[in-house]
Design a protein around this motif. Structure first.
Motif, PDB file in Angstrom:
ATOM      1  N   TRP A  87     -11.673  -2.692   1.925  1.00 41.07           N
ATOM      2  CA  TRP A  87     -11.415  -3.474   2.902  1.00 41.07           C
ATOM      3  C   TRP A  87     -11.864  -4.931   2.445  1.00 41.07           C
ATOM      4  N   ARG A  88     -11.018  -5.923   2.801  1.00 43.66           N
ATOM      5  CA  ARG A  88     -11.494  -7.569   2.680  1.00 43.66           C
ATOM      6  C   ARG A  88     -11.171  -8.168   3.819  1.00 43.66           C
ATOM      7  N   ILE A  89     -12.058  -9.281   4.265  1.00 41.22           N
ATOM      8  CA  ILE A  89     -11.893 -10.080   5.289  1.00 41.22           C
ATOM      9  C   ILE A  89     -12.026 -11.456   4.745  1.00 41.22           C
ATOM     10  N   ARG A  97      -6.716  -1.953   0.623  1.00 37.93           N
ATOM     11  CA  ARG A  97      -6.170  -1.445  -0.822  1.00 37.93           C
ATOM     12  C   ARG A  97      -6.703   0.009  -1.159  1.00 37.93           C
ATOM     13  N   ASN A  98      -5.933   0.817  -1.662  1.00 37.89           N
ATOM     14  CA  ASN A  98      -6.142   2.279  -2.290  1.00 37.89           C
ATOM     15  C   ASN A  98      -6.710   2.228  -3.790  1.00 37.89           C
ATOM     16  N   GLY A  99      -7.919   1.934  -3.983  1.00 30.93           N
ATOM     17  CA  GLY A  99      -8.358   1.985  -5.179  1.00 30.93           C
ATOM     18  C   GLY A  99      -8.260   0.426  -5.856  1.00 30.93           C
ATOM     19  N   ARG A 100      -9.218   0.260  -6.851  1.00 32.95           N
ATOM     20  CA  ARG A 100      -9.224  -1.196  -7.260  1.00 32.95           C
ATOM     21  C   ARG A 100      -8.088  -1.724  -8.266  1.00 32.95           C
ATOM     22  N   PRO A 158      -2.956  -3.521  -5.758  1.00 31.23           N
ATOM     23  CA  PRO A 158      -3.056  -4.861  -4.968  1.00 31.23           C
ATOM     24  C   PRO A 158      -3.486  -5.032  -3.428  1.00 31.23           C
ATOM     25  N   TRP A 159      -4.088  -5.932  -3.076  1.00 32.53           N
ATOM     26  CA  TRP A 159      -4.439  -6.045  -1.767  1.00 32.53           C
ATOM     27  C   TRP A 159      -3.187  -5.957  -0.745  1.00 32.53           C
TER      28      TRP A 159
END
Length: 345
Positions: A65-67, A178-181, A184-185
């Motif tokens: 997750w990223r905000i 995203r699913n895995g590093r 992409p986001w």
């Protein structure tokens, strides 16, 4: 014969209800907030619930997750006026940080990588990351409430802002997953808020009085190598409330050693300072450790304690002993002096 090394360190002080979405999509909603006042040119920090964001999903899967946050525009309302006007506020003087989490989410606080880290808002229309973390699989409705503090940096610019003026910031928050590093986001949600929800007032009455600072530190700290494990893995010693400070304006606390090495009055040779590191715990969280050095190193900073005393634990850690120091076959003590200093910021 047993080998024991003891380090003696002498310390010297110096002067809103939100509707749940029961589907497989994510939600990003406003969870509430608070108002505060800036009344010093040295800046201030808001209450810990200045801005609250709520994340939700009916069924969580393991994901990153990223905000992010972006200031879209700024408005100002002067005292005794009923209208607002666009205003070029120095947004780069504002910082946000996440200080707590709550709700039904099973995400551990440790998974939130940049909690307690100040994130400068940089400027209008610049997107800035606030938090990123990895979620866990979770059945049922998933709710995560993140509370943020706002820091208004001090500076002369505050002297020129009219008393009782109010500053409003139209904010935009974005949620990405995203699913895995290696992937992409993906943008999941955009939350655009009107300025009424992100605002503060400025009320500075003339020039401030001379700031006051105080600092005290425990006079002695001892680290001891007395077991095989100590020699192989290092050793740590914590001194509860070993450092106490207070300040009525912005401050920095630094530390430096007064000698180039640990020395002994009963033995030949020296031991390097950087074998030992110092870390603070308390106040707004655990600080990063710093190796001892004769160079001045900042270990703490803040806007103000409003004259109240803050306590911090001192954590001293010594690394594993190098082989060349294992020639010691009697109990020996090595010491140095540390200078702690609080200065204006």
């Amino acid at each position: 014969m047993n080998r024991v090394i003891a380090f003696l360190i002498l310390l010297v002080p110096a002067i809103s209800t939100v509707c749940a979405q029961y589907n497989n999509t994510y939600s990003l909603e406003w969870g509430g907030g608070s108002w505060f006042e800036v009344n010093s040119i040295y800046g201030t920090i808001s209450p810990s619930n200045f801005a609250i964001l709520q994340l939700g999903a009916n069924k969580m899967r393991e994901s990153d997750w990223r905000i992010t946050a972006r200031v879209r525009r700024v408005e100002r309302k002067l005292a005794n006026e009923n209208t607002r006007e666009p205003y070029d506020f120095p947004v780069n003087m504002l910082n946000l940080r996440c200080v707590s989490k709550s709700g039904s989410s099973n995400i551990p606080p440790g998974n939130i990588q940049n909690m307690y880290i100040w994130n400068p808002l940089v400027g209008v229309n610049n997107e800035v990351e606030l938090v990123n973390f990895t979620s866990l699989n979770q059945e049922g409705y998933h709710q995560l409430l993140l509370s943020f503090e706002l820091k208004v940096e001090g500076g002369d610019y505050l002297k020129y802002l009219p008393r009782w003026s109010i500053y409003y910031f139209a904010m935009e928050y974005k949620l990405y997953t995203r699913n895995g590093r290696n992937n992409p986001w993906k943008e999941e949600r955009i939350l655009s808020l009107e300025p009424d929800l992100f605002c503060f007032s400025v009320n500075i009455d003339g020039y401030p009085q001379n700031p006051e600072y105080s600092i005290s530190v425990l006079p002695e700290a001892v680290l001891e190598f007395s077991t095989i494990s100590d020699y192989a893995n290092g050793t740590t010693k914590t001194y509860d409330k070993g450092l106490r400070i207070s300040a009525t304006s912005g401050y920095e606390v630094s530390v430096r050693a007064l000698s180039d090495n640990f020395t002994s009055v009963s033995a030949f040779g020296t031991i390097p300072l950087n074998l030992v590191s110092l870390q603070l715990s308390g106040g707004n969280g655990v600080k990063q450790p710093v190796p001892l050095s004769t160079q001045r190193q900042m270990i703490l900073e803040g806007v103000s304690t409003n004259g109240e005393i803050l306590d911090y634990d001192l954590i001293y850690s010594a690394a594993a002993i190098d082989e060349r120091y294992l020639l010691i076959n009697t109990e020996q003590s090595y010491s140095t002096q540390l200078m702690f200093e609080i200065t204006s910021r």
